[in-house]
Structure formats: C-alpha cells, structure tokens
Write a protein that holds these residues in place. Structure first.
Motif, short mmCIF file in Angstrom:
data_model
loop_
_atom_site.label_atom_id
_atom_site.label_comp_id
_atom_site.label_asym_id
_atom_site.label_seq_id
_atom_site.Cartn_x
_atom_site.Cartn_y
_atom_site.Cartn_z
N UNK A 127 0.83 -1.21 0.00
CA UNK A 127 0.00 0.00 0.00
C UNK A 127 0.86 1.26 0.00
N UNK A 128 0.33 2.30 -0.60
CA UNK A 128 0.92 3.64 -0.58
C UNK A 128 -0.22 4.63 -0.39
N UNK A 129 0.06 5.74 0.30
CA UNK A 129 -0.96 6.77 0.44
C UNK A 129 -0.33 8.14 0.31
N UNK A 130 -1.19 9.08 -0.04
CA UNK A 130 -0.74 10.45 -0.26
C UNK A 130 -1.91 11.39 -0.06
N UNK A 131 -1.62 12.59 0.40
CA UNK A 131 -2.67 13.61 0.48
C UNK A 131 -3.09 13.98 -0.93
N UNK A 132 -4.31 14.49 -1.05
CA UNK A 132 -4.88 14.74 -2.38
C UNK A 132 -4.13 15.79 -3.18
N UNK A 133 -3.39 16.67 -2.54
CA UNK A 133 -2.57 17.64 -3.27
C UNK A 133 -3.17 19.02 -3.33
N UNK A 134 -2.46 19.87 -4.01
CA UNK A 134 -2.85 21.27 -4.17
C UNK A 134 -3.96 21.36 -5.21
N UNK A 135 -5.08 21.95 -4.81
CA UNK A 135 -6.24 22.05 -5.71
C UNK A 135 -5.93 22.85 -6.97
N UNK A 136 -4.86 23.65 -6.97
CA UNK A 136 -4.49 24.42 -8.16
C UNK A 136 -3.68 23.60 -9.16
N UNK A 137 -3.18 22.43 -8.75
CA UNK A 137 -2.44 21.57 -9.66
C UNK A 137 -3.41 20.71 -10.45
N UNK A 138 -3.14 20.50 -11.72
CA UNK A 138 -4.09 19.74 -12.53
C UNK A 138 -4.14 18.25 -12.23
N UNK A 139 -3.00 17.64 -11.85
CA UNK A 139 -2.95 16.19 -11.68
C UNK A 139 -2.06 15.83 -10.48
N UNK A 140 -2.47 14.81 -9.75
CA UNK A 140 -1.65 14.22 -8.69
C UNK A 140 -1.73 12.71 -8.84
N UNK A 141 -0.87 12.00 -8.15
CA UNK A 141 -0.92 10.55 -8.27
C UNK A 141 -0.06 9.85 -7.25
N UNK A 142 -0.26 8.56 -7.17
CA UNK A 142 0.53 7.69 -6.30
C UNK A 142 0.72 6.36 -7.03
N UNK A 143 1.88 5.74 -6.81
CA UNK A 143 2.18 4.45 -7.43
C UNK A 143 2.52 3.43 -6.36
#
Length: 148
Positions: free
Chosen positions: A60-76
């Motif tokens: 498993x990996x987790x990450x905060x959703x990110x900056x709402x001004x950025x178009x894309x975020x992700x986790x692998x």
C-alpha cells in the motif's frame, strides 16, 4: 571523396549509428513495475482535503490529495520487477482529512501490461497498470483525464 567518407563515418559513429543503418544503442530510461492511480486534486475538495490510499495485493501507498491548483496528482504502488503479465487486485480508499470520513472505497482487478521504455530489445522490462481516482465512480480508466 575520401575526406567525405571519413566525415560521414565519424558522424555516424558519434550519433550511435552503425555503418549498416542499425542502431544498437539503448537509451537509459528507468521504469519500475507498478500500479499508478492519478486524480485531479480539485475533485477531492480543497488543498490536501483528502488522503488517497492505494493497495495492490498486500502493498500500500498513500498520499494527500494535493494542491487544488495543480491539474494532476498521483501515487504508485511498486511491484516486483519480474511480476509478469498477471492480474492483481487494486483497492482505492479515499478519506476526508478533516474527519476521516470515507469518501471513496472501491476495488478492481488490473491486468499488468509489459512496458519497454528503451525499446523492445533493451532493458528494463516493467509491468504496469494505471487508473484514475474519481470521487463519484471510484477507480476508472485514465481515458479523459485532462491536464486542464
């Protein structure tokens, strides 16, 4: 004429081309076997309003959703390099950062596909799958995920 041939041979050697028109060199791009999940941070509220957790089998990996001004975020989620063309279970769980309320809880099975970032005759070989995390549909295809 001899000078022209010498110049052409030198240029071919410097560019990695052989005299027979075959390119035997490989680039050095690296790639890991993994399942990636991408999302638009704005889809999950304000900046870091959610925590996205992705599990593949027992990894498993987790990450905060990110900056709402950025178009894309992700986790692998990294997988063993020699995993091969298998089908793996993928689970997505999105929780609200403020109150730990589950926003999305979904699972799918992913068939890993073979990737050759440096060409088919060069290493490495990686096995990958990718999804989009959608707040209404859960794990979906990356198709239609826009950078705008």
């Amino acid at each position: 004429m001899r000078r022209i041939l010498l110049t052409l041979a030198t240029a071919a050697a410097l560019t990695g081309c052989s005299a027979f028109g075959q390119d035997a060199s490989c680039t050095q791009a690296d790639m890991d076997s993994a399942v990636a999940v991408m999302w638009r941070p704005a889809d999950f509220g304000g900046t870091d309003a959610a925590v996205i957790r992705v599990c593949v089998e027992d990894r498993c990996e987790e990450q905060k959703s990110g900056d709402a001004d950025n178009p894309i975020a992700g986790v692998s989620v990294r997988l063993p390099d020699d995993i091969g063309a298998v089908t793996v279970p993928v689970r997505l769980k999105v929780t609200a950062a403020r109150d730990d309320r589950v926003v999305v809880d979904d699972s799918r099975r992913a068939r890993l596909t073979e990737q050759h970032p440096n060409g088919t005759s060069c290493s490495p070989v990686a096995w990958t799958a990718a999804f989009r995390a959608d707040p209404a549909k859960g794990l979906t295809s990356l198709e239609g995920l826009s950078l705008r």
